[in-house]
Write an enzyme that holds these catalytic residues in place. Structure first.
Site, PDB file in Angstrom:
ATOM      1  N   GLY A 128      14.136  41.562 -14.858  1.00 40.27           N
ATOM      2  CA  GLY A 128      14.942  40.982 -13.792  1.00 40.27           C
ATOM      3  C   GLY A 128      15.309  41.949 -12.686  1.00 40.27           C
TER       4      GLY A 128
ATOM      5  CE1 TYR B 289      22.707  22.899 -20.423  1.00 39.92           C
ATOM      6  CE2 TYR B 289      23.297  21.939 -18.298  1.00 39.92           C
ATOM      7  CZ  TYR B 289      22.893  23.029 -19.051  1.00 39.92           C
ATOM      8  OH  TYR B 289      22.680  24.243 -18.440  1.00 39.92           O
TER       9      TYR B 289
ATOM     10  CB  THR C  20      13.561  40.380  -7.941  1.00 42.36           C
ATOM     11  OG1 THR C  20      13.640  39.379  -8.952  1.00 42.36           O
ATOM     12  CG2 THR C  20      12.152  40.958  -7.918  1.00 42.36           C
ATOM     13  CB  SER C  21      18.905  39.997  -9.944  1.00 41.57           C
ATOM     14  OG  SER C  21      19.002  40.871 -11.057  1.00 41.57           O
ATOM     15  N   GLY C  22      20.252  41.995  -8.118  1.00 44.76           N
ATOM     16  CA  GLY C  22      20.968  43.216  -7.773  1.00 44.76           C
ATOM     17  C   GLY C  22      21.099  44.217  -8.893  1.00 44.76           C
TER      18      GLY C  22
END
Length: 310
Positions: free
Chosen positions: A30, A184, A32-34
């Site tokens: 992950g 849900y 490409t996230s901060g």
């Protein structure tokens, strides 16, 4: 800086003085996230070869270039990984193993939060399938490489999995983990997936801690990142309601370097060598709820996860 002086404002660079990862290899999901990108940059800044993984191939290229600019000479490699598709997880693990004889650090950073009801390609509820099952399979496939890393370096390898204090709201539902028979609830689903992250850490440590692979779960704190992209105004109102006893939670947001600091500390601190299986927060040892640390539940989740990812 001593570890007992760390806190919520501690950044990635604050925890790295004296750390040298030259010759060691880290895999970060992950990126490409901060938080993932900052974690990767920080590890590269002290010499690690970093394998960048994410779904977005174009985004991977952007992050790799940013790290090379920030850290001249950085050794970074990109591998596409979609945690919501087990065939992609298997392909990524194979590519990582083919490119690296051993791995020293695995940072399970990627995740989704409060998503509308969806299923992964393999039919799992999206948050549980992405946040837990995708990482579970990746970790299991890379354990031999992590053991090889420990044997090669003489220093323990580490698996760091980003969880959240949101796990406090719900344990894993072993009878209906994918909301096949119950209505849900996005908040419950996220909490279950974060409890699963902690339970996986507990069982990883039990199984592999004595073989040189230590596991840690991390609460990064609340940061303004793309993780919240699915949240509506109603969702924010619900978060405020759930955090009513901690009014500062949604106002004192961490910076990206502060949010990633606990993951980097978990991956690199020699002070944690005897603390495998711990839940960490603010660059210190925290406490997870009993439903997320119960050894019997951890073993049961492992067996459930094996069946789901077989």
């Amino acid at each position: 800086m001593e570890s007992n002086l760390y806190g919520s404002g501690t950044t990635t660079d604050d925890v790295l003085p004296g750390v040298d990862l030259t010759g060691r290899t880290a895999v970060v999901t992950g990126v490409t996230s901060g938080l993932g990108g900052e974690t990767a940059r920080a590890l590269a800044s002290v010499g690690a070869t970093v394998v960048l993984t994410a779904r977005d191939e174009d985004g991977l290229g952007v992050v790799a270039e940013k790290i090379r600019v920030a850290v001249p000479g950085a050794q970074v490699h990109s591998v596409r990984l979609d945690l919501a598709d087990l065939s992609s997880v298997r392909s990524a693990a194979e590519e990582i193993r083919a490119g690296h004889d051993a791995i020293d650090l695995l940072i399970n950073n990627a995740g989704v939060m409060y998503t509308p009801f969806q299923r992964t390609r393999d039919g799992f509820e999206l948050q549980f399938g992405t946040n837990h099952l995708g990482h579970f399979l990746l970790t299991r496939l890379l354990v031999p490489s992590l053991e090889a890393g420990a044997a090669r370096s003489g220093v323990s390898s580490r698996v760091v999995t980003v969880s959240s204090d949101a796990h406090q709201a719900s344990g894993v539902d072993f009878d209906d983990p994918h909301f096949e028979r119950t209505d849900y609830d996005k908040f419950v689903a996220y909490a279950r997936s974060k409890s699963a992250n902690v339970l996986m850490t507990v069982e990883l440590e039990r199984r592999f801690g004595g073989r040189g692979v230590h596991a840690f779960a991390v609460h990064p704190g609340v940061c303004a990142t793309s993780l919240a992209r699915h949240m509506s105004r109603d969702d924010m109102a619900e978060m405020k309601r759930m955090s009513a006893g901690k009014p500062e939670l949604l106002t004192n947001l961490k910076s990206i370097p502060a949010g990633a600091a606990t993951s980097v500390w978990a991956a690199t601190s020699p002070d944690l060598e005897a603390a495998g299986g711990s839940y960490l927060a603010d660059c210190g040892i925290g406490r997870a709820e009993d439903h997320a640390t119960d050894p019997a539940a951890a073993a049961a989740l492992w067996e459930l996860s094996v069946r789901c990812t077989a």
